[in-house]
Design a protein around this motif. Structure first.
Motif, PDB file in Angstrom:
ATOM      1  N   VAL A 113       0.836  -1.204   0.000  1.00  0.00           N
ATOM      2  CA  VAL A 113       0.000   0.000   0.000  1.00  0.00           C
ATOM      3  C   VAL A 113       0.868   1.249   0.000  1.00  0.00           C
ATOM      4  O   VAL A 113       0.638   2.197  -0.757  1.00  0.00           O
ATOM      5  N   ALA A 114       1.893   1.270   0.859  1.00  0.00           N
ATOM      6  CA  ALA A 114       2.772   2.435   0.967  1.00  0.00           C
ATOM      7  C   ALA A 114       3.536   2.699  -0.331  1.00  0.00           C
ATOM      8  O   ALA A 114       3.820   3.850  -0.664  1.00  0.00           O
ATOM      9  N   ARG A 115       3.854   1.666  -1.055  1.00  0.00           N
ATOM     10  CA  ARG A 115       4.607   1.820  -2.305  1.00  0.00           C
ATOM     11  C   ARG A 115       3.722   2.248  -3.476  1.00  0.00           C
ATOM     12  O   ARG A 115       4.149   3.048  -4.317  1.00  0.00           O
ATOM     13  N   THR A 116       2.514   1.720  -3.558  1.00  0.00           N
ATOM     14  CA  THR A 116       1.769   1.782  -4.812  1.00  0.00           C
ATOM     15  C   THR A 116       0.451   2.531  -4.774  1.00  0.00           C
ATOM     16  O   THR A 116      -0.068   2.882  -5.827  1.00  0.00           O
ATOM     17  N   ASN A 117      -0.129   2.762  -3.589  1.00  0.00           N
ATOM     18  CA  ASN A 117      -1.454   3.384  -3.569  1.00  0.00           C
ATOM     19  C   ASN A 117      -1.384   4.816  -4.101  1.00  0.00           C
ATOM     20  O   ASN A 117      -0.463   5.561  -3.782  1.00  0.00           O
ATOM     21  N   LYS A 118      -2.383   5.182  -4.889  1.00  0.00           N
ATOM     22  CA  LYS A 118      -2.375   6.498  -5.528  1.00  0.00           C
ATOM     23  C   LYS A 118      -2.816   7.621  -4.603  1.00  0.00           C
ATOM     24  O   LYS A 118      -2.602   8.789  -4.908  1.00  0.00           O
ATOM     25  N   ASP A 119      -3.436   7.273  -3.492  1.00  0.00           N
ATOM     26  CA  ASP A 119      -3.923   8.289  -2.546  1.00  0.00           C
ATOM     27  C   ASP A 119      -2.834   8.567  -1.511  1.00  0.00           C
ATOM     28  O   ASP A 119      -2.488   7.692  -0.718  1.00  0.00           O
ATOM     29  N   PRO A 120      -2.290   9.782  -1.458  1.00  0.00           N
ATOM     30  CA  PRO A 120      -1.201  10.072  -0.510  1.00  0.00           C
ATOM     31  C   PRO A 120      -1.594   9.893   0.951  1.00  0.00           C
ATOM     32  O   PRO A 120      -0.763   9.502   1.773  1.00  0.00           O
ATOM     33  N   GLU A 121      -2.856  10.162   1.272  1.00  0.00           N
ATOM     34  CA  GLU A 121      -3.294  10.006   2.667  1.00  0.00           C
ATOM     35  C   GLU A 121      -3.333   8.529   3.053  1.00  0.00           C
ATOM     36  O   GLU A 121      -3.014   8.171   4.193  1.00  0.00           O
ATOM     37  N   ILE A 122      -3.717   7.676   2.110  1.00  0.00           N
ATOM     38  CA  ILE A 122      -3.721   6.241   2.385  1.00  0.00           C
ATOM     39  C   ILE A 122      -2.283   5.744   2.552  1.00  0.00           C
ATOM     40  O   ILE A 122      -1.985   4.919   3.440  1.00  0.00           O
ATOM     41  N   ARG A 123      -1.367   6.250   1.709  1.00  0.00           N
ATOM     42  CA  ARG A 123       0.045   5.860   1.852  1.00  0.00           C
ATOM     43  C   ARG A 123       0.580   6.290   3.217  1.00  0.00           C
ATOM     44  O   ARG A 123       1.319   5.543   3.871  1.00  0.00           O
ATOM     45  N   LYS A 124       0.209   7.478   3.658  1.00  0.00           N
ATOM     46  CA  LYS A 124       0.649   7.960   4.976  1.00  0.00           C
ATOM     47  C   LYS A 124       0.155   7.049   6.090  1.00  0.00           C
ATOM     48  O   LYS A 124       0.891   6.750   7.037  1.00  0.00           O
ATOM     49  N   LYS A 125      -1.112   6.640   5.992  1.00  0.00           N
ATOM     50  CA  LYS A 125      -1.661   5.739   7.006  1.00  0.00           C
ATOM     51  C   LYS A 125      -0.891   4.418   7.041  1.00  0.00           C
ATOM     52  O   LYS A 125      -0.576   3.891   8.115  1.00  0.00           O
ATOM     53  N   ALA A 126      -0.592   3.886   5.863  1.00  0.00           N
ATOM     54  CA  ALA A 126       0.152   2.630   5.805  1.00  0.00           C
ATOM     55  C   ALA A 126       1.535   2.795   6.422  1.00  0.00           C
ATOM     56  O   ALA A 126       2.005   1.935   7.182  1.00  0.00           O
ATOM     57  N   LEU A 127       2.190   3.907   6.138  1.00  0.00           N
ATOM     58  CA  LEU A 127       3.523   4.155   6.701  1.00  0.00           C
ATOM     59  C   LEU A 127       3.451   4.325   8.220  1.00  0.00           C
ATOM     60  O   LEU A 127       4.343   3.864   8.953  1.00  0.00           O
ATOM     61  N   PHE A 128       2.387   4.964   8.680  1.00  0.00           N
ATOM     62  CA  PHE A 128       2.234   5.135  10.133  1.00  0.00           C
ATOM     63  C   PHE A 128       2.153   3.779  10.826  1.00  0.00           C
ATOM     64  O   PHE A 128       2.852   3.527  11.820  1.00  0.00           O
ATOM     65  N   TRP A 129       1.298   2.891  10.299  1.00  0.00           N
ATOM     66  CA  TRP A 129       1.138   1.589  10.948  1.00  0.00           C
ATOM     67  C   TRP A 129       2.361   0.716  10.770  1.00  0.00           C
ATOM     68  O   TRP A 129       2.692  -0.084  11.660  1.00  0.00           O
ATOM     69  N   LEU A 130       3.078   0.899   9.677  1.00  0.00           N
ATOM     70  CA  LEU A 130       4.354   0.193   9.537  1.00  0.00           C
ATOM     71  C   LEU A 130       5.331   0.651  10.607  1.00  0.00           C
ATOM     72  O   LEU A 130       6.105  -0.147  11.148  1.00  0.00           O
ATOM     73  N   GLY A 131       5.295   1.946  10.933  1.00  0.00           N
ATOM     74  CA  GLY A 131       6.170   2.458  11.985  1.00  0.00           C
ATOM     75  C   GLY A 131       5.866   1.867  13.345  1.00  0.00           C
ATOM     76  O   GLY A 131       6.755   1.740  14.194  1.00  0.00           O
ATOM     77  N   GLN A 132       4.609   1.478  13.557  1.00  0.00           N
ATOM     78  CA  GLN A 132       4.231   0.856  14.834  1.00  0.00           C
ATOM     79  C   GLN A 132       4.594  -0.617  14.884  1.00  0.00           C
ATOM     80  O   GLN A 132       4.561  -1.232  15.954  1.00  0.00           O
ATOM     81  N   SER A 133       4.925  -1.204  13.731  1.00  0.00           N
ATOM     82  CA  SER A 133       5.155  -2.647  13.678  1.00  0.00           C
ATOM     83  C   SER A 133       6.536  -3.059  14.174  1.00  0.00           C
ATOM     84  O   SER A 133       6.750  -4.213  14.554  1.00  0.00           O
ATOM     85  N   HIS A 134       7.505  -2.125  14.143  1.00  0.00           N
ATOM     86  CA  HIS A 134       8.895  -2.429  14.534  1.00  0.00           C
ATOM     87  C   HIS A 134       9.458  -3.602  13.721  1.00  0.00           C
ATOM     88  O   HIS A 134      10.285  -4.358  14.216  1.00  0.00           O
ATOM     89  N   ASP A 135       9.005  -3.722  12.502  1.00  0.00           N
ATOM     90  CA  ASP A 135       9.452  -4.816  11.639  1.00  0.00           C
ATOM     91  C   ASP A 135      10.643  -4.341  10.799  1.00  0.00           C
ATOM     92  O   ASP A 135      10.606  -3.235  10.250  1.00  0.00           O
ATOM     93  N   PRO A 136      11.704  -5.135  10.683  1.00  0.00           N
ATOM     94  CA  PRO A 136      12.878  -4.716   9.898  1.00  0.00           C
ATOM     95  C   PRO A 136      12.532  -4.356   8.455  1.00  0.00           C
ATOM     96  O   PRO A 136      13.164  -3.482   7.861  1.00  0.00           O
ATOM     97  N   ARG A 137      11.527  -5.002   7.889  1.00  0.00           N
ATOM     98  CA  ARG A 137      11.139  -4.690   6.519  1.00  0.00           C
ATOM     99  C   ARG A 137      10.580  -3.274   6.411  1.00  0.00           C
ATOM    100  O   ARG A 137      10.743  -2.604   5.382  1.00  0.00           O
ATOM    101  N   ALA A 138       9.910  -2.836   7.475  1.00  0.00           N
ATOM    102  CA  ALA A 138       9.410  -1.460   7.487  1.00  0.00           C
ATOM    103  C   ALA A 138      10.570  -0.468   7.534  1.00  0.00           C
ATOM    104  O   ALA A 138      10.560   0.558   6.842  1.00  0.00           O
ATOM    105  N   ILE A 139      11.595  -0.772   8.329  1.00  0.00           N
ATOM    106  CA  ILE A 139      12.774   0.109   8.411  1.00  0.00           C
ATOM    107  C   ILE A 139      13.456   0.199   7.055  1.00  0.00           C
ATOM    108  O   ILE A 139      13.872   1.276   6.610  1.00  0.00           O
ATOM    109  N   ASP A 140      13.548  -0.924   6.365  1.00  0.00           N
ATOM    110  CA  ASP A 140      14.151  -0.925   5.023  1.00  0.00           C
ATOM    111  C   ASP A 140      13.370  -0.016   4.082  1.00  0.00           C
ATOM    112  O   ASP A 140      13.957   0.710   3.267  1.00  0.00           O
ATOM    113  N   LEU A 141      12.033  -0.070   4.178  1.00  0.00           N
ATOM    114  CA  LEU A 141      11.217   0.775   3.320  1.00  0.00           C
ATOM    115  C   LEU A 141      11.436   2.251   3.651  1.00  0.00           C
ATOM    116  O   LEU A 141      11.563   3.088   2.740  1.00  0.00           O
ATOM    117  N   PHE A 142      11.486   2.579   4.943  1.00  0.00           N
ATOM    118  CA  PHE A 142      11.710   3.974   5.345  1.00  0.00           C
ATOM    119  C   PHE A 142      13.047   4.478   4.791  1.00  0.00           C
ATOM    120  O   PHE A 142      13.146   5.602   4.287  1.00  0.00           O
TER     121      PHE A 142
END
Length: 266
Positions: free
Chosen positions: A230-259
């Motif tokens: 969602v963070a990579r491909t969704n066309k709605d910037p607000e939806i991408r922001k939401k996905a990035l926010f929840w990825l930040g809460q996940s503490h997952d290494p894959r999320a850090i790589d994306l950031f």
């Protein structure tokens, strides 16, 4: 005598057939017969669900239903968490649904003269009836009907929940509630369906944001890749922001790589 006997057998057969057919047809019609009063019914809850007061527990944690934590006007309990059945109470006023209450376990309090008890009804039929309320009610009753429907044993309500989530004619609160419980449903199919809601720009942004949150509640191996997509491909910037926010809460290494990837592109 033969004719009378044959007639009697035919009548009995017809009554038996009616007795078999009636339960499948009777929940909505029996509720509709009560113009003013209260209707209550019981049905089998999913395994592992128990309740006390308005607190209902399952494998995912505790859900509070209603305003009062340990008391209710309809049911009483003798244990901290009583297993099944599921219990639904519907108040009717002037032929319309006025309130819907849900409990698990315990036993009914003594009924007044204005209470109609349907007894124990098949769980799937109870779920179908509750889903029909969610699909048709324009007020808060639709939202209230969804959670009890998800608790019915052996009921596959998720296709209907997807239709509710996408139906812009229904109240937003009903659609958001539907998305939330879709997110709690197990399996890869639930994640795929949530993705389809996120990608559907015809669905209200608030409902799509609820779908993003629901993805964040999925098991990590399902939810994190879906949020990254969602963070990579969704066309709605607000939806991408939401996905990035929840990825930040996940503490997952894959999320850090994306950031890191996003920030180093700037």
């Amino acid at each position: 005598m033969t004719t009378l006997a044959g007639t009697a057998v035919a009548v009995l057969a017809a009554l038996a057939a009616a007795a078999v057919v009636a339960p499948a047809q009777s929940i909505a019609s029996r509720v509709a017969r009560v113009a003013n009063g209260t209707v209550r019914m019981s049905f089998a809850a999913k395994p592992g669900i128990c309740g006390s007061g308005n607190s209902i527990r399952n494998g995912r944690g505790r859900t509070t239903w209603g305003n009062d934590w340990n008391t209710s006007r309809d049911v009483e309990w003798e244990s901290d968490c009583s297993v099944g059945p599921a219990r639904v109470v519907i108040d009717r006023r002037n032929g319309e649904l006025a309130d819907l209450r849900f409990y698990v376990g315990g036993r009914w309090r003594p009924a007044g003269s204005d209470v109609v008890d349907l007894g124990t009804v098949p769980a799937r039929e109870a779920a179908d009836y509750l889903v029909s309320i969610a699909q048709s009610e324009k007020g808060s009753m639709g939202e209230k009907a969804i959670f009890p429907a998800t608790m019915a044993d052996s009921a596959n309500i998720w296709p209907a929940m997807l239709k509710i989530a996408r139906n812009s004619d229904l109240p937003r609160s009903t659609r958001t509630q539907s998305v939330f419980w879709l997110g709690q449903a197990a399996g890869d199919a639930a994640t795929a369906n949530l993705n389809s809601i996120v990608l559907d720009n015809s669905v209200d942004r608030e409902v799509r944001e609820s779908a993003v949150f629901a993805l964040s509640q999925r098991p990590r191996e399902e939810g994190v890749p879906a949020l990254i997509s969602v963070a990579r491909t969704n066309k709605d910037p607000e939806i991408r922001k939401k996905a990035l926010f929840w990825l930040g809460q996940s503490h997952d290494p894959r999320a850090i790589d994306l950031f890191e990837e996003l920030l180093t592109k700037r």
